[in-house]
Design an enzyme around this catalytic site. Structure first.
Site, PDB file in Angstrom:
ATOM      1  N   TYR A 135       0.844  -1.201   0.000  1.00 20.47           N
ATOM      2  CA  TYR A 135       0.000   0.000   0.000  1.00 20.47           C
ATOM      3  C   TYR A 135       0.875   1.245   0.000  1.00 20.47           C
ATOM      4  O   TYR A 135       0.612   2.206  -0.735  1.00 20.47           O
ATOM      5  CB  TYR A 135      -0.907  -0.018   1.228  1.00 20.47           C
ATOM      6  CG  TYR A 135      -1.816   1.189   1.333  1.00 20.47           C
ATOM      7  CD1 TYR A 135      -2.999   1.258   0.596  1.00 20.47           C
ATOM      8  CD2 TYR A 135      -1.508   2.256   2.185  1.00 20.47           C
ATOM      9  CE1 TYR A 135      -3.847   2.353   0.694  1.00 20.47           C
ATOM     10  CE2 TYR A 135      -2.342   3.351   2.285  1.00 20.47           C
ATOM     11  CZ  TYR A 135      -3.518   3.392   1.540  1.00 20.47           C
ATOM     12  OH  TYR A 135      -4.348   4.491   1.642  1.00 20.47           O
ATOM     13  N   LYS A 139       0.949   4.390  -2.834  1.00 18.13           N
ATOM     14  CA  LYS A 139       0.676   5.785  -2.510  1.00 18.13           C
ATOM     15  C   LYS A 139       1.858   6.695  -2.857  1.00 18.13           C
ATOM     16  O   LYS A 139       1.664   7.864  -3.210  1.00 18.13           O
ATOM     17  CB  LYS A 139       0.266   5.924  -1.041  1.00 18.13           C
ATOM     18  CG  LYS A 139      -1.121   5.348  -0.764  1.00 18.13           C
ATOM     19  CD  LYS A 139      -2.176   6.010  -1.650  1.00 18.13           C
ATOM     20  CE  LYS A 139      -3.554   5.446  -1.457  1.00 18.13           C
ATOM     21  NZ  LYS A 139      -4.572   6.108  -2.313  1.00 18.13           N
TER      22      LYS A 139
END
Length: 237
Positions: A135, A139
């Site tokens: 994740y 990002k």
């Protein structure tokens, strides 16, 4: 009155963003994966339009772009949709916003949802192809994409936003930040007449912060765009 597309608008930050924009009198097109969830998001009557598709599937991303194109060009597009700790997170969090951006007419403003967790993301773009990106990686990459477009597309504002750790399905009920504060920056960036910087900002609660150095690195940005072009078979203008 602006025409705005919000992805991932059936719940959480996306729903809050879309509702706030509609309440302010703007024409809002919402994207949802599952049309059945619209009943829980105020139905269909308050929206200018609804587009549907699973952003974990490249074929469906293309379909979302095609559907959205029937309403555009947009004054602003808020790339809100995202997932956490799922095998498809690189596709949903990075490939989808890239491909939608590449396939749709250029809007006046682009807003991409980042996270403070981008600061621990990896610059190893091989993870984009292998599908084992974290994740944090996704990002960092979407933040770099937002900042790259700020300089690549003159005439289009491109901003990245950290909404904070807010109590959504993704963030969990114990998240400490305020949900309304989490979507307020997106609505402001999409519609405010004067924003400084006008493009290329990394925002948290309507204040700019310094992003991770890699997000601003032009060599990394160029490598990311090349990797996304190879992954999707679609070039960025």
């Amino acid at each position: 009155m602006a025409l705005i597309l919000v992805t991932g608008a059936s719940s959480g930050l996306g729903r809050g963003t879309a509702n706030a924009l509609a309440d302010d009198g703007h024409e809002v097109v919402v994207h949802v994966r599952n049309p059945a969830r619209l009943a829980d998001a105020g139905g269909t009557t308050r929206w200018k339009g609804v587009v549907t598709g699973d952003l974990a599937d490249i074929g469906e991303i293309t379909g979302v772009a095609r559907q959205a194109g029937t309403y555009g060009p947009f004054d602003a597009v808020v790339h809100n949709a995202g997932v956490l700790n799922q095998p498809q997170q690189a596709t949903v969090n990075v490939v989808a916003p890239y491909l939608l951006t590449a396939l749709m007419d250029k809007p006046g403003r682009l807003i991409y949802l980042s996270s403070s967790m981008h600061r621990t993301g990896s610059t190893d773009l091989r993870r984009l192809a292998t599908g084992d990106a974290s994740y944090d990686d996704t990002k960092l990459w979407v933040t770099a994409l937002a900042l790259a477009l700020a300089f690549r597309w003159r005439g289009t504002s491109s901003q990245a936003v950290d909404p904070g750790w807010v109590p959504t399905r993704m963030g969990g009920p114990g998240a400490p930040d305020d949900l309304a504060a989490g979507w307020r920056t997106q609505t402001w960036l999409a519609t405010a007449p004067d924003v400084t910087p006008a493009t290329g900002g990394y925002w948290y609660h309507q204040q700019t912060q310094a992003p991770a150095p890699a997000a601003k690195d032009q060599d990394f940005q160029a490598g990311l765009i090349s990797a996304l072009e190879a992954r999707t078979g679609t070039r960025l203008a």
